[in-house]
Design a protein around this motif. Sequence first.
Motif, mmCIF file in Angstrom:
data_model
loop_
_atom_site.group_PDB
_atom_site.id
_atom_site.type_symbol
_atom_site.label_atom_id
_atom_site.label_comp_id
_atom_site.label_asym_id
_atom_site.label_seq_id
_atom_site.Cartn_x
_atom_site.Cartn_y
_atom_site.Cartn_z
ATOM 1 N N LEU A 75 53.980 55.524 37.971
ATOM 2 C CA LEU A 75 54.808 54.356 38.299
ATOM 3 C C LEU A 75 54.159 53.037 37.892
ATOM 4 O O LEU A 75 54.847 52.071 37.582
ATOM 5 C CB LEU A 75 55.108 54.325 39.800
ATOM 6 C CG LEU A 75 55.952 55.467 40.362
ATOM 7 C CD1 LEU A 75 56.244 55.238 41.832
ATOM 8 C CD2 LEU A 75 57.267 55.618 39.591
ATOM 9 N N GLY A 76 52.821 52.997 37.885
ATOM 10 C CA GLY A 76 52.125 51.746 37.598
ATOM 11 C C GLY A 76 51.837 51.506 36.135
ATOM 12 O O GLY A 76 51.643 50.363 35.715
ATOM 13 N N THR A 77 51.792 52.576 35.342
ATOM 14 C CA THR A 77 51.484 52.429 33.906
ATOM 15 C C THR A 77 52.502 53.097 33.004
ATOM 16 O O THR A 77 52.478 52.887 31.799
ATOM 17 C CB THR A 77 50.104 53.032 33.577
ATOM 18 O OG1 THR A 77 50.177 54.460 33.677
ATOM 19 C CG2 THR A 77 49.029 52.513 34.509
ATOM 20 N N GLY A 78 53.379 53.929 33.569
ATOM 21 C CA GLY A 78 54.302 54.705 32.745
ATOM 22 C C GLY A 78 53.627 55.904 32.111
ATOM 23 O O GLY A 78 54.154 56.506 31.181
ATOM 24 N N LEU A 79 52.440 56.276 32.623
ATOM 25 C CA LEU A 79 51.676 57.385 32.043
ATOM 26 C C LEU A 79 52.537 58.636 31.944
ATOM 27 O O LEU A 79 52.969 59.195 32.942
ATOM 28 C CB LEU A 79 50.437 57.666 32.890
ATOM 29 C CG LEU A 79 49.502 58.774 32.390
ATOM 30 C CD1 LEU A 79 48.050 58.423 32.697
ATOM 31 C CD2 LEU A 79 49.822 60.115 33.016
ATOM 32 N N GLU B 285 50.007 42.950 26.146
ATOM 33 C CA GLU B 285 50.994 42.738 27.208
ATOM 34 C C GLU B 285 50.317 42.153 28.446
ATOM 35 O O GLU B 285 50.827 41.216 29.073
ATOM 36 C CB GLU B 285 51.661 44.068 27.567
ATOM 37 C CG GLU B 285 52.899 43.944 28.424
ATOM 38 C CD GLU B 285 54.121 43.469 27.674
ATOM 39 O OE1 GLU B 285 54.943 42.773 28.298
ATOM 40 O OE2 GLU B 285 54.258 43.762 26.473
ATOM 41 N N ILE B 286 49.160 42.696 28.815
ATOM 42 C CA ILE B 286 48.411 42.214 29.976
ATOM 43 C C ILE B 286 47.917 40.789 29.753
ATOM 44 O O ILE B 286 47.955 39.941 30.660
ATOM 45 C CB ILE B 286 47.200 43.132 30.251
ATOM 46 C CG1 ILE B 286 47.667 44.534 30.658
ATOM 47 C CG2 ILE B 286 46.297 42.541 31.326
ATOM 48 C CD1 ILE B 286 46.542 45.557 30.675
ATOM 49 N N GLY B 287 47.467 40.508 28.528
ATOM 50 C CA GLY B 287 46.815 39.241 28.205
ATOM 51 C C GLY B 287 45.336 39.499 28.022
ATOM 52 O O GLY B 287 44.681 40.066 28.908
ATOM 53 N N LEU B 288 44.793 39.119 26.865
ATOM 54 C CA LEU B 288 43.400 39.452 26.567
ATOM 55 C C LEU B 288 42.422 38.710 27.476
ATOM 56 O O LEU B 288 41.313 39.198 27.724
ATOM 57 C CB LEU B 288 43.091 39.148 25.091
ATOM 58 C CG LEU B 288 43.960 39.896 24.064
ATOM 59 C CD1 LEU B 288 43.377 39.721 22.672
ATOM 60 C CD2 LEU B 288 44.088 41.365 24.398
ATOM 61 N N ASP B 289 42.823 37.560 28.003
ATOM 62 C CA ASP B 289 41.952 36.848 28.949
ATOM 63 C C ASP B 289 41.855 37.606 30.267
ATOM 64 O O ASP B 289 40.766 37.800 30.813
ATOM 65 C CB ASP B 289 42.457 35.420 29.173
ATOM 66 C CG ASP B 289 43.936 35.362 29.555
ATOM 67 O OD1 ASP B 289 44.678 36.330 29.295
ATOM 68 O OD2 ASP B 289 44.358 34.324 30.125
ATOM 69 N N ASN C 50 52.911 43.835 36.953
ATOM 70 C CA ASN C 50 53.771 43.046 36.061
ATOM 71 C C ASN C 50 54.472 43.923 35.028
ATOM 72 O O ASN C 50 53.870 44.868 34.521
ATOM 73 C CB ASN C 50 52.940 41.978 35.346
ATOM 74 C CG ASN C 50 52.565 40.835 36.268
ATOM 75 O OD1 ASN C 50 53.380 40.378 37.060
ATOM 76 N ND2 ASN C 50 51.325 40.387 36.185
ATOM 77 N N PRO C 51 55.728 43.565 34.689
ATOM 78 C CA PRO C 51 56.553 42.514 35.306
ATOM 79 C C PRO C 51 57.073 42.971 36.672
ATOM 80 O O PRO C 51 57.644 44.063 36.780
ATOM 81 C CB PRO C 51 57.691 42.320 34.303
ATOM 82 C CG PRO C 51 57.791 43.634 33.585
ATOM 83 C CD PRO C 51 56.406 44.221 33.542
ATOM 84 N N VAL C 52 56.864 42.150 37.685
ATOM 85 C CA VAL C 52 57.152 42.540 39.064
ATOM 86 C C VAL C 52 58.597 42.988 39.279
ATOM 87 O O VAL C 52 58.842 43.981 39.978
ATOM 88 C CB VAL C 52 56.783 41.392 40.038
ATOM 89 C CG1 VAL C 52 57.203 41.730 41.464
ATOM 90 C CG2 VAL C 52 55.283 41.127 39.974
ATOM 91 N N PRO C 53 59.614 42.316 38.692
ATOM 92 C CA PRO C 53 60.993 42.773 38.943
ATOM 93 C C PRO C 53 61.267 44.185 38.424
ATOM 94 O O PRO C 53 62.175 44.857 38.926
ATOM 95 C CB PRO C 53 61.845 41.741 38.185
ATOM 96 C CG PRO C 53 60.971 40.549 38.035
ATOM 97 C CD PRO C 53 59.590 41.087 37.870
#
Length: 400
Positions: free
Chosen positions: A318-322, A201-205, A112-115
């Motif tokens: 690519l997945g985290t912007g690390l 951003e992920i959501g704490l839940d 996320n965000p997928v687009p």
Amino acid sequence: VEVGPAAVSAALGRVQKMLDDDVSAGRLDRLAARHVFNRLSPTTEWTGLELADFVVEAVLETMPAKREVFARLDRVVRPGTVLATNTSSLRVSEIAQATLHPQRVIGLHFFNPVPKMPLVEVVRGRQSDDASLATAVALAGKIGKTPVLASDAPGFVVNRVLIPYLAEALVVASQGVPITDIDGAMKQWGMPMGPFELLDEIGLDIAAHVLRELGGRWERPPGVEAAICEASNRKWLGKKTGVGFYLHAQAKPRRRRQPQKLVVNEELSRILSGGVGSGMEAEAIQWRLVLPMVNESARLLDERVVDSPETIDLAMVLGTGLAPFRGGIVKFAEDAGLEQIVDRLEQLSHQCGLRFEPAGLLRRAAAQGRLLSQIAQADQEPNQAPQRNEHAAEGALPRG
């Protein structure tokens, strides 16, 4: 296929908004966007699935829900149809056991965000066949994503490496270090956002669920447990509810391109720290949070979840912007020197606990003065069985 009319309406609204954004940004013209929208066939029924070549599931992230959906899909689709789960933390092989044709079940984990996120993890279950995996890889490329292949282990690649980083950020904050100092230090290191910004951003839940599923080596300090419970009870779930570790709803709108200054949720921060305040140098924060990612990356290689260090580095960038300029987390470790990495991990293991105990692959590489990829390759020579542990991968990938 959605569960009800309200869910269908909401889904169509999200798609329409994405297309409108594409038109506004000049990525699509209005006619092309309309053609895309018209290709959708929203429904609350399971009719028409017998015509599908590829089905992607994205239901509730619980094993019973996943298995129920896959058992039903297996009965209604054609024999050659690939069934993909978008799970981020559940075992693909266990989901596949609900079907009579587990060879066609694979993982296809979007971010996320997928687009906007270019990465997709293609996951080989214990019985996934090559044809299904090849179809998933081809589909990912056709829709503009970069696929990485992983075997079926908890968290796959990105979440498996990222969770120890987020967990350690919570531990450091529970010791009294302000969350703004932690976020600032990691952005200085090169992350696109700090760990607490990312948690919001992920959501704490969702983050709490993944931490429970993947945080096997992590003992939650009392402050962390109290903060997670309070956030859940108060619906402080991050950006989506306006309140998390930061008060997003109170942020004043800024002109475009001006950075938005986030306001700390002082109440949640105080619960997390237990009201104690302490300082820590930015470099010390950085090592505390980066070293767990290095350690977990070594374990991924040792367990053959991926076939090379380059796969981990590509996935994390690519997945985290690390920190792209660092070349990835394994490249960073090898540039820093594996002897130094092991020494720092041993020091932190004495100071902070066994979660910093250096991974076996790291120790062997440092002792022999070799790269992680060289040691991992040597460990998989003929007549040598791969090492296994509680995180062992199913459908482990061969070295190539």
